[in-house]
Design a protein around this motif. Structure first.
Motif: not given
Length: 414
Positions: A296-317, A241-247
């Motif tokens: 800018c926005n970072y589009i990351l390709e990651c494992t399902a476990e990492v994706r789930r962990m970051l998505i659950q936080q909704q925001r990262i620092f 899966p891919k996730i996008i980190i905004l800003g």
């Protein structure tokens, strides 16, 4: 008319006599007097009943007075008083029975109203349940772009994962259609009792077969017809899966960004996840955003476990910035043939297909039917109802493509 008159019962109409039997009578100074029962039930009379009883009492009292003043013997006078008393007693019993019927009617009406309210509430709850089920079903099929537009969710809901295998031909010159025809001639689903959900073409002349059960795939793999045909059977592999980190601040290097993601968001939450394992689990796919901006926005390709962990936080620092995190999906549509899954750069068609009328040989700008209602070029190609615009969110071909795309991504980490 004196207050001791035998039929002057107006002051006691709120306390009616018992329904069974007649009221006891006593003779006071030669005049019959009704004695009120000790434990008469309290029944509220209506105004009309009170007026009726009062008028009847008045008429009976006049009869008794006339009888007392007339030249009648004692036996006749007593007879008149007794009959009058009997009439009033019957009327009183009738009033009690009327009140009882009225009370039963009111109770019945109250029960009917209660049942009606309960039925209405049950109907509303049923409609609400159906509405929520329809809403959940719709949201499960939404793409990331749809969710961003509606703002309802920041995470993709994976569709039900089907079991699937991919079958390639021994001859690399064969097309996917040739492979599909060969498989259908070799395998009889009714013989193997297969639950085939679908067959679709893939690159290199392959065909992907999806089933409801993994047991069905084992039956296909063990099929001697396939083994003897020279066809190559492989398990399908899903993409990360891919996730996008905004800003994300643009003045930071990629290494600094990844260091901040791990130290500020992962290290404390997952003590067993080392930096090396984390770094091997994520990879920068690309960046997006307008040039000359501070973020800018970072589009990351990651494992399902990492994706789930970051998505659950909704925001990262990241350093001094709090950045929203979203699932990133991109359903590609070719603007030459208007099919999904590839871009115009890799399209095999030699002529463009019009996105307005669906005809081949000209583009949208050259369409001679632009004054007519639009037709979906994708649905026309598959001979489906096309009374909607190409690329419309409700297009069934687009919805199926979205489902297939999400199903090709490993969101569950299986």
């Amino acid at each position: 008319m004196s207050g001791n008159d035998a039929f002057n019962r107006s002051s006691r109409t709120l306390r009616s006599p018992p329904p069974e039997g007649r009221p006891a009578m006593e003779a006071v100074q030669g005049t019959p007097v009704a004695v009120a029962p000790a434990e008469a039930p309290d029944v509220v009379s209506t105004t009309e009943i009170q007026k009726w009883i009062s008028e009847i009492e008045k008429r009976l009292s006049e009869i008794c007075n006339i009888a007392n003043d007339g030249k009648l013997n004692s036996e006749q006078k007593l007879r008149i008083n007794t009959l009058s008393k009997s009439v009033l007693g019957g009327i009183s019993q009738m009033a009690v029975q009327y009140q009882a019927v009225k009370q039963n009617l009111l109770l019945s009406q109250a029960k009917v109203n209660t049942l009606s309210l309960q039925n209405n509430l049950s109907t509303q709850l049923h409609e609400l349940k159906q509405c929520m089920q329809a809403k959940v079903t719709t949201e499960e099929k939404q793409s990331f772009a749809d969710m961003v537009r509606t703002g309802k969710s920041s995470a993709v809901v994976p569709t039900k994962s089907n079991s699937s295998i991919v079958i390639y031909p021994a001859d690399k010159e064969k097309s996917s259609e040739d492979t599909k025809t060969l498989i259908q001639n070799l395998i009889k689903p009714e013989t193997l009792k297969l639950h085939v959900r679908g067959m679709r073409k893939t690159k290199n002349g392959g065909v992907i077969i999806s089933t409801d059960r993994k047991d069905d795939l084992e039956k296909l793999k063990a099929s001697q017809q396939l083994q003897q045909s020279g066809l190559k059977v492989e398990d399908t592999t899903k993409r990360r899966p891919k996730i996008i980190i905004l800003g994300v601040p643009t003045n930071m290097s990629e290494k600094e960004v990844f260091d901040c993601i791990f130290e500020q968001n992962v290290a404390d939450l997952q003590p067993n996840l080392t930096r090396d394992i984390f770094m091997s689990s994520v990879k920068l796919s690309h960046k997006s955003g307008k040039k000359d901006l501070s973020t800018c926005n970072y589009i990351l390709e990651c494992t399902a476990e990492v994706r789930r962990m970051l998505i659950q936080q909704q925001r990262i620092f990241i350093n001094w910035t709090s950045c929203p995190v979203r699932d990133f999906t991109l359903l590609t549509r070719c603007y030459l043939c208007h099919l999904y899954g590839h871009s115009a750069k890799y399209c095999k068609d030699t002529e463009p297909t019009c996105g307005h009328c669906g005809s081949s040989g000209h583009s949208f700008k050259e369409c001679p039917k632009r004054a007519e209602p639009a037709k979906c070029a994708t649905c026309l190609r598959f001979k489906k109802p096309s009374n909607h615009k190409t690329g419309d969110d409700q297009c069934p071909v687009k919805k199926n493509a979205q489902i297939r795309y999400l199903d090709s991504i490993d969101y569950e980490g299986a």
